[in-house]
Design a protein around this motif. Structure first.
Motif, PDB file in Angstrom:
ATOM      1  N   VAL A  57     -27.204 -29.820  15.608  1.00 47.56           N
ATOM      2  CA  VAL A  57     -27.000 -30.105  14.182  1.00 47.56           C
ATOM      3  C   VAL A  57     -25.654 -29.519  13.764  1.00 47.56           C
ATOM      4  CG1 VAL A  57     -27.902 -29.855  11.844  1.00 47.56           C
ATOM      5  CG2 VAL A  57     -29.486 -30.008  13.789  1.00 47.56           C
ATOM      6  N   VAL A  58     -24.831 -30.333  13.125  1.00 54.73           N
ATOM      7  CA  VAL A  58     -23.534 -29.899  12.591  1.00 54.73           C
ATOM      8  C   VAL A  58     -23.693 -29.636  11.103  1.00 54.73           C
ATOM      9  CG1 VAL A  58     -21.117 -30.522  12.204  1.00 54.73           C
ATOM     10  CG2 VAL A  58     -22.258 -31.208  14.325  1.00 54.73           C
ATOM     11  N   VAL A  59     -23.245 -28.461  10.663  1.00 58.02           N
ATOM     12  CA  VAL A  59     -23.390 -28.067   9.259  1.00 58.02           C
ATOM     13  C   VAL A  59     -22.035 -27.654   8.709  1.00 58.02           C
ATOM     14  CG1 VAL A  59     -24.554 -26.527   7.632  1.00 58.02           C
ATOM     15  CG2 VAL A  59     -25.727 -27.225   9.731  1.00 58.02           C
ATOM     16  N   ARG A  68     -29.507 -20.600   9.766  1.00 57.27           N
ATOM     17  CA  ARG A  68     -30.466 -19.590  10.224  1.00 57.27           C
ATOM     18  C   ARG A  68     -31.853 -20.189  10.415  1.00 57.27           C
ATOM     19  NH1 ARG A  68     -27.934 -14.682   6.546  1.00 57.27           N
ATOM     20  NH2 ARG A  68     -26.523 -13.917   8.188  1.00 57.27           N
ATOM     21  N   ASP A  69     -32.234 -21.098   9.535  1.00 56.23           N
ATOM     22  CA  ASP A  69     -33.533 -21.752   9.672  1.00 56.23           C
ATOM     23  C   ASP A  69     -33.558 -22.653  10.904  1.00 56.23           C
ATOM     24  OD1 ASP A  69     -36.103 -21.858   8.511  1.00 56.23           O
ATOM     25  OD2 ASP A  69     -35.713 -23.839   7.691  1.00 56.23           O
ATOM     26  N   LEU A  70     -32.480 -23.360  11.150  1.00 56.26           N
ATOM     27  CA  LEU A  70     -32.398 -24.228  12.334  1.00 56.26           C
ATOM     28  C   LEU A  70     -32.543 -23.419  13.612  1.00 56.26           C
ATOM     29  CD1 LEU A  70     -29.420 -26.546  11.284  1.00 56.26           C
ATOM     30  CD2 LEU A  70     -31.784 -27.282  11.675  1.00 56.26           C
ATOM     31  N   LEU A  71     -31.912 -22.246  13.654  1.00 60.60           N
ATOM     32  CA  LEU A  71     -31.947 -21.419  14.852  1.00 60.60           C
ATOM     33  C   LEU A  71     -33.303 -20.751  15.062  1.00 60.60           C
ATOM     34  CD1 LEU A  71     -28.450 -19.726  14.438  1.00 60.60           C
ATOM     35  CD2 LEU A  71     -29.100 -21.242  16.318  1.00 60.60           C
ATOM     36  N   SER A  72     -33.836 -20.135  14.017  1.00 62.14           N
ATOM     37  CA  SER A  72     -35.036 -19.315  14.171  1.00 62.14           C
ATOM     38  C   SER A  72     -36.337 -20.115  14.109  1.00 62.14           C
ATOM     39  CB  SER A  72     -35.061 -18.229  13.094  1.00 62.14           C
ATOM     40  OG  SER A  72     -35.094 -18.806  11.800  1.00 62.14           O
ATOM     41  N   ARG A  73     -36.431 -21.025  13.163  1.00 63.10           N
ATOM     42  CA  ARG A  73     -37.677 -21.762  12.942  1.00 63.10           C
ATOM     43  C   ARG A  73     -37.776 -23.019  13.801  1.00 63.10           C
ATOM     44  NH1 ARG A  73     -39.101 -24.650   7.173  1.00 63.10           N
ATOM     45  NH2 ARG A  73     -41.080 -25.618   7.752  1.00 63.10           N
ATOM     46  N   PHE A  74     -36.638 -23.680  14.018  1.00 70.55           N
ATOM     47  CA  PHE A  74     -36.669 -24.979  14.687  1.00 70.55           C
ATOM     48  C   PHE A  74     -36.084 -24.958  16.105  1.00 70.55           C
ATOM     49  CE2 PHE A  74     -36.948 -25.990  10.193  1.00 70.55           C
ATOM     50  CZ  PHE A  74     -37.963 -26.936  10.183  1.00 70.55           C
ATOM     51  N   GLY A 122     -25.431 -23.227   3.327  1.00 69.22           N
ATOM     52  CA  GLY A 122     -25.057 -23.381   4.730  1.00 69.22           C
ATOM     53  C   GLY A 122     -25.637 -22.298   5.617  1.00 69.22           C
ATOM     54  N   THR A 123     -25.562 -21.058   5.166  1.00 73.83           N
ATOM     55  CA  THR A 123     -26.116 -19.944   5.934  1.00 73.83           C
ATOM     56  C   THR A 123     -27.621 -20.076   6.062  1.00 73.83           C
ATOM     57  OG1 THR A 123     -24.358 -18.506   5.091  1.00 73.83           O
ATOM     58  CG2 THR A 123     -26.254 -17.430   6.095  1.00 73.83           C
ATOM     59  N   ALA A 124     -28.286 -20.423   4.969  1.00 74.85           N
ATOM     60  CA  ALA A 124     -29.738 -20.591   4.999  1.00 74.85           C
ATOM     61  C   ALA A 124     -30.146 -21.711   5.957  1.00 74.85           C
ATOM     62  CB  ALA A 124     -30.252 -20.882   3.594  1.00 74.85           C
ATOM     63  N   ILE A 125     -29.401 -22.821   5.940  1.00 76.45           N
ATOM     64  CA  ILE A 125     -29.703 -23.955   6.820  1.00 76.45           C
ATOM     65  C   ILE A 125     -29.548 -23.549   8.285  1.00 76.45           C
ATOM     66  CG2 ILE A 125     -28.947 -26.260   7.526  1.00 76.45           C
ATOM     67  CD1 ILE A 125     -27.921 -26.569   4.563  1.00 76.45           C
ATOM     68  N   PRO A 131     -31.204 -19.587  -2.145  1.00 81.66           N
ATOM     69  CA  PRO A 131     -30.713 -20.617  -1.212  1.00 81.66           C
ATOM     70  C   PRO A 131     -31.690 -20.965  -0.097  1.00 81.66           C
ATOM     71  CG  PRO A 131     -29.004 -18.998  -1.672  1.00 81.66           C
ATOM     72  CD  PRO A 131     -30.273 -18.465  -2.271  1.00 81.66           C
ATOM     73  N   LYS A 132     -32.528 -20.005   0.309  1.00 82.20           N
ATOM     74  CA  LYS A 132     -33.444 -20.251   1.421  1.00 82.20           C
ATOM     75  C   LYS A 132     -34.391 -21.425   1.130  1.00 82.20           C
ATOM     76  CE  LYS A 132     -36.561 -17.971   4.671  1.00 82.20           C
ATOM     77  NZ  LYS A 132     -37.433 -19.149   4.812  1.00 82.20           N
ATOM     78  N   VAL A 133     -34.769 -21.596  -0.128  1.00 80.83           N
ATOM     79  CA  VAL A 133     -35.659 -22.695  -0.500  1.00 80.83           C
ATOM     80  C   VAL A 133     -34.991 -24.027  -0.166  1.00 80.83           C
ATOM     81  CG1 VAL A 133     -36.818 -23.847  -2.421  1.00 80.83           C
ATOM     82  CG2 VAL A 133     -36.779 -21.346  -2.310  1.00 80.83           C
ATOM     83  N   ILE A 134     -33.710 -24.122  -0.478  1.00 81.14           N
ATOM     84  CA  ILE A 134     -32.977 -25.352  -0.206  1.00 81.14           C
ATOM     85  C   ILE A 134     -32.784 -25.521   1.296  1.00 81.14           C
ATOM     86  CG2 ILE A 134     -30.737 -26.511  -0.436  1.00 81.14           C
ATOM     87  CD1 ILE A 134     -32.158 -24.289  -3.187  1.00 81.14           C
ATOM     88  N   GLY A 135     -32.445 -24.437   1.985  1.00 85.13           N
ATOM     89  CA  GLY A 135     -32.252 -24.492   3.440  1.00 85.13           C
ATOM     90  C   GLY A 135     -33.491 -24.972   4.171  1.00 85.13           C
ATOM     91  N   ASP A 136     -34.648 -24.430   3.796  1.00 86.98           N
ATOM     92  CA  ASP A 136     -35.910 -24.834   4.426  1.00 86.98           C
ATOM     93  C   ASP A 136     -36.180 -26.324   4.208  1.00 86.98           C
ATOM     94  OD1 ASP A 136     -36.244 -22.233   5.201  1.00 86.98           O
ATOM     95  OD2 ASP A 136     -37.778 -21.748   3.718  1.00 86.98           O
ATOM     96  N   ALA A 137     -35.997 -26.777   2.974  1.00 89.35           N
ATOM     97  CA  ALA A 137     -36.286 -28.178   2.641  1.00 89.35           C
ATOM     98  C   ALA A 137     -35.363 -29.132   3.392  1.00 89.35           C
ATOM     99  CB  ALA A 137     -36.156 -28.386   1.139  1.00 89.35           C
ATOM    100  N   ILE A 138     -34.105 -28.770   3.525  1.00 88.45           N
ATOM    101  CA  ILE A 138     -33.148 -29.625   4.245  1.00 88.45           C
ATOM    102  C   ILE A 138     -33.544 -29.749   5.710  1.00 88.45           C
ATOM    103  CG2 ILE A 138     -30.775 -29.706   5.121  1.00 88.45           C
ATOM    104  CD1 ILE A 138     -29.884 -28.678   2.363  1.00 88.45           C
ATOM    105  N   CYS A 139     -33.880 -28.643   6.331  1.00 92.79           N
ATOM    106  CA  CYS A 139     -34.275 -28.670   7.743  1.00 92.79           C
ATOM    107  C   CYS A 139     -35.535 -29.515   7.947  1.00 92.79           C
ATOM    108  CB  CYS A 139     -34.490 -27.251   8.258  1.00 92.79           C
ATOM    109  SG  CYS A 139     -32.976 -26.268   8.334  1.00 92.79           S
ATOM    110  N   GLU A 140     -36.458 -29.440   7.010  1.00 90.99           N
ATOM    111  CA  GLU A 140     -37.684 -30.236   7.122  1.00 90.99           C
ATOM    112  C   GLU A 140     -37.380 -31.730   7.027  1.00 90.99           C
ATOM    113  OE1 GLU A 140     -40.159 -28.628   4.080  1.00 90.99           O
ATOM    114  OE2 GLU A 140     -40.660 -26.816   5.234  1.00 90.99           O
ATOM    115  N   GLN A 141     -36.412 -32.101   6.212  1.00 89.06           N
ATOM    116  CA  GLN A 141     -36.027 -33.513   6.118  1.00 89.06           C
ATOM    117  C   GLN A 141     -35.400 -34.002   7.424  1.00 89.06           C
ATOM    118  OE1 GLN A 141     -36.439 -35.754   3.237  1.00 89.06           O
ATOM    119  NE2 GLN A 141     -37.916 -34.099   2.994  1.00 89.06           N
TER     120      GLN A 141
END
Length: 314
Positions: free
Chosen positions: A38-40, A53-59, A48-51, A273-283
């Motif tokens: 994923v390119v951010v 970190r979520d991509l790395l740790s959760r996904f 951006g930071t929230a996205i 920002p984490k709320v937005i980061g999580d939602a973007i990754c889920e999409q």
């Protein structure tokens, strides 16, 4: 009487859309995410930071971060670099306002894919954005700003994203595993409801919404070969965007000061920002990703929808 009827109808419409968009359609999270690239853009802070970190740790995805300073990104993600290493996380210094830097970034991304022994960018998150030009010291009315403010804000919030989408598309299409890649464009609620005294920011976000809609329809025309496209429209959030420069002592600047005082409570209630980061990754990893996604507290979503259909001011 007519006014009350219009308000009642608008509330019913807003509540119905809210249910259909945010209650009934929950992300399936049915696309495998491990080792997806994923390119951010705008990776050094805020969403951006929230996205990333979520991509790395959760996904368990692989991340290529773009921002104007590689040094800043390496500092921000020092712990992630230790934990995941260069096989999962890479940075590219790129000012997306400049075409030549975007072209060099796309070439470097192709090299990283080879190093990671993969041939595909699965998702592009066009996230970078500014509220004002870096050179701006005072805010004022649209008719009072100099030309470079227009070019800098639209360059960061729109033109750079169009460039990166065009340049990376050849690296994103023709997935062989049956799962279409995704392009996530981060706009704003300000791209649905015009906010006065935010200069060219809201204008560029309206343009981002339009660009995303056109791109989505074009990709959809390709059928199974088309990329999935979502426009993210966050409400007020606790990012650097809210570090507003002072209003100038001008005709419109003086009015802007008064308007800001009225909206102070909304700014204080901004979402993390984490709320937005999580939602973007889920999409990214859901086959039922939405064309548009407003992200904010539930009551603010209803307010935005109500204002959208009544045409009233915020």
């Amino acid at each position: 009487m007519c006014t009350l009827t219009c308000i009642a109808i608008s509330l019913i419409i807003a509540a119905t859309i809210y249910y259909l968009r945010f209650v009934r359609t929950k992300p399936k999270l049915d696309i495998p995410s491990r080792d997806r690239v994923v390119v951010v853009s705008g990776a050094a802070g805020g969403f951006g930071t929230a996205i990333c970190r979520d991509l790395l740790s959760r996904f368990n995805a692989r991340v290529i971060g773009l921002d104007i300073s590689k040094e800043v990104m390496e500092k921000v993600y020092s712990e992630e670099l230790k934990q995941y290493g260069s096989e999962r996380l890479s940075f590219i210094e790129c000012n997306i306002c400049k075409l030549e830097e975007c072209e060099k970034a796309s070439e470097r991304i192709a090299q990283i894919l080879k190093e990671w022994k993969t041939d595909r960018v699965f998702a592009l998150v066009n996230n970078a954005g500014v509220s004002n030009s870096p050179k701006c010291t005072e805010r004022m009315g649209i008719v009072e700003y100099p030309e470079d403010e227009l070019l800098d804000v639209f360059g960061s919030n729109l033109f750079g994203h169009v460039r990166m989408t065009r340049l990376l598309y050849p690296l994103m299409k023709d997935g062989q595993d049956g799962h279409n890649g995704a392009i996530i464009n981060v706009a704003s609620v300000a791209g649905l409801l015009a906010l006065g005294f935010f200069g060219f920011y809201t204008s560029s976000k309206f343009a981002m919404v339009g660009f995303t809609d056109s791109l989505r329809r074009e990709m959809k025309s390709l059928g199974k070969k088309g990329l999935r496209v979502t426009c993210i429209e966050p409400g007020f959030s606790k990012t650097a965007i809210l570090n507003l420069k002072p209003q100038a002592d001008t005709e419109f600047g003086r009015i802007g000061v008064i308007r800001e005082k009225k909206s102070a409570a909304i700014l204080r209630n901004a979402q993390p920002p984490k709320v937005i980061g999580d939602a973007i990754c889920e999409q990214i990893f859901s086959s039922n990703n939405l064309p548009h996604l407003i992200i904010d507290y539930w009551y603010m979503r209803l307010v935005y929808l109500f204002l959208y259909y009544t045409g009233l001011d915020l």
